[in-house]
Enzyme design. Structure first.
Site, PDB file in Angstrom:
ATOM      1  N   SER A   1       0.834  -1.199   0.000  1.00 47.33           N
ATOM      2  CA  SER A   1       0.000   0.000   0.000  1.00 47.33           C
ATOM      3  C   SER A   1       0.869   1.250   0.000  1.00 47.33           C
ATOM      4  O   SER A   1       1.920   1.285   0.637  1.00 47.33           O
ATOM      5  CB  SER A   1      -0.897   0.023   1.234  1.00 47.33           C
ATOM      6  OG  SER A   1      -1.612   1.245   1.326  1.00 47.33           O
TER       7      SER A   1
ATOM      8  N   LYS B   1       2.717  -2.109   6.165  1.00 46.52           N
ATOM      9  CA  LYS B   1       2.812  -2.164   4.706  1.00 46.52           C
ATOM     10  C   LYS B   1       4.159  -1.635   4.220  1.00 46.52           C
ATOM     11  O   LYS B   1       4.679  -2.089   3.190  1.00 46.52           O
ATOM     12  CB  LYS B   1       1.664  -1.389   4.069  1.00 46.52           C
ATOM     13  CG  LYS B   1       0.325  -2.081   4.213  1.00 46.52           C
ATOM     14  CD  LYS B   1       0.310  -3.450   3.535  1.00 46.52           C
ATOM     15  CE  LYS B   1      -1.068  -4.074   3.515  1.00 46.52           C
ATOM     16  NZ  LYS B   1      -1.087  -5.370   2.809  1.00 46.52           N
TER      17      LYS B   1
END
Length: 227
Positions: A128, A155
């Site tokens: 992400s 992430k």
């Protein structure tokens, strides 16, 4: 036939990625923690099912052993399983990193012997831009205002793991991606996101790279992203 494993694939982006790869002729294994949900998803798609909890070493080992016994190799691994914790405390941090980062290590290490038997081994990590310094510090990006410290940090770790695996395993393509803000169970509380079909196409593109494709990158649908 291309043998593909997708973690956390009983719903959301993972499920839709499985559907699209099946249409392309892949032999898809849906990995899911919940047996009933995983079997139902696999049956609906015409895929195969393996019980796989990325936070459990025994479950991961059993899943990859089963795939190895049935197929003898693994061509594509998609790290899709993930959690989004909105709180900020120790237990939430442990859950976030155990699934979103440590889970990648567990599954990758178990899968490497099978990936090395493929003629075109490919690993895709659904990461992400929420884990990107560039994005979270850019007022023009949606990530700028997201109060998701643990999701972002885990992430970021997922993307860094991708980079290091690409360097240490030059015979295997490792790429991370920002799939785009997607309407899934994970984002339901925010009321945002585009259809899963659009985001899954980004995953499919990286999952179907030819042997000359890139490795060690962080991409979205438009190409490589700053990080």
């Amino acid at each position: 036939m291309t043998v593909t494993l997708i973690t956390g694939a009983n719903k959301g982006i993972g499920y839709e990625t499985a559907r699209q790869l099946l249409e392309l002729g892949h032999d898809v294994y849906i990995g899911a923690r919940d047996v009933a949900r995983g079997e139902a998803a696999a049956a609906a798609l015409g895929a195969r099912f393996v019980q796989l909890d990325v936070t459990d070493d025994a479950s991961v080992s059993s899943a990859l052993t089963a795939i190895g016994a049935a197929e003898g190799r693994l061509d594509v691994l998609v790290h899709n399983a993930g959690v989004l914790e909105t709180g900020l405390d120790g237990p939430a941090a442990l859950r976030s990193f155990d699934t979103n980062a440590v889970g990648i290590v567990r599954v990758t290490e178990a899968a490497l012997p099978l990936l090395r038997k493929s003629s075109n081994p490919t690993v895709v990590t659904i990461s992400s831009s929420a884990g990107s310094f560039w994005a979270v510090n850019n007022p023009e990006r949606p990530e700028f205002g997201l109060p998701l410290a643990l999701y972002s940090a885990s992430k970021s770790a997922a993307t860094m793991l991708t980079v290091h695996y690409a360097k240490s395993q030059p015979g295997i393509k490792f790429n991370a991606l920002e799939p785009g803000t997607t309407a899934t169970d994970m984002t339901a509380a925010f009321g945002i996101g585009r259809p899963v079909e659009e985001s899954a196409r980004v995953v499919v593109r990286l999952a179907t790279l030819d042997p000359t494709g890139p490795t060690g990158t962080f991409q979205d649908e438009a190409g490589e992203l700053p990080w």
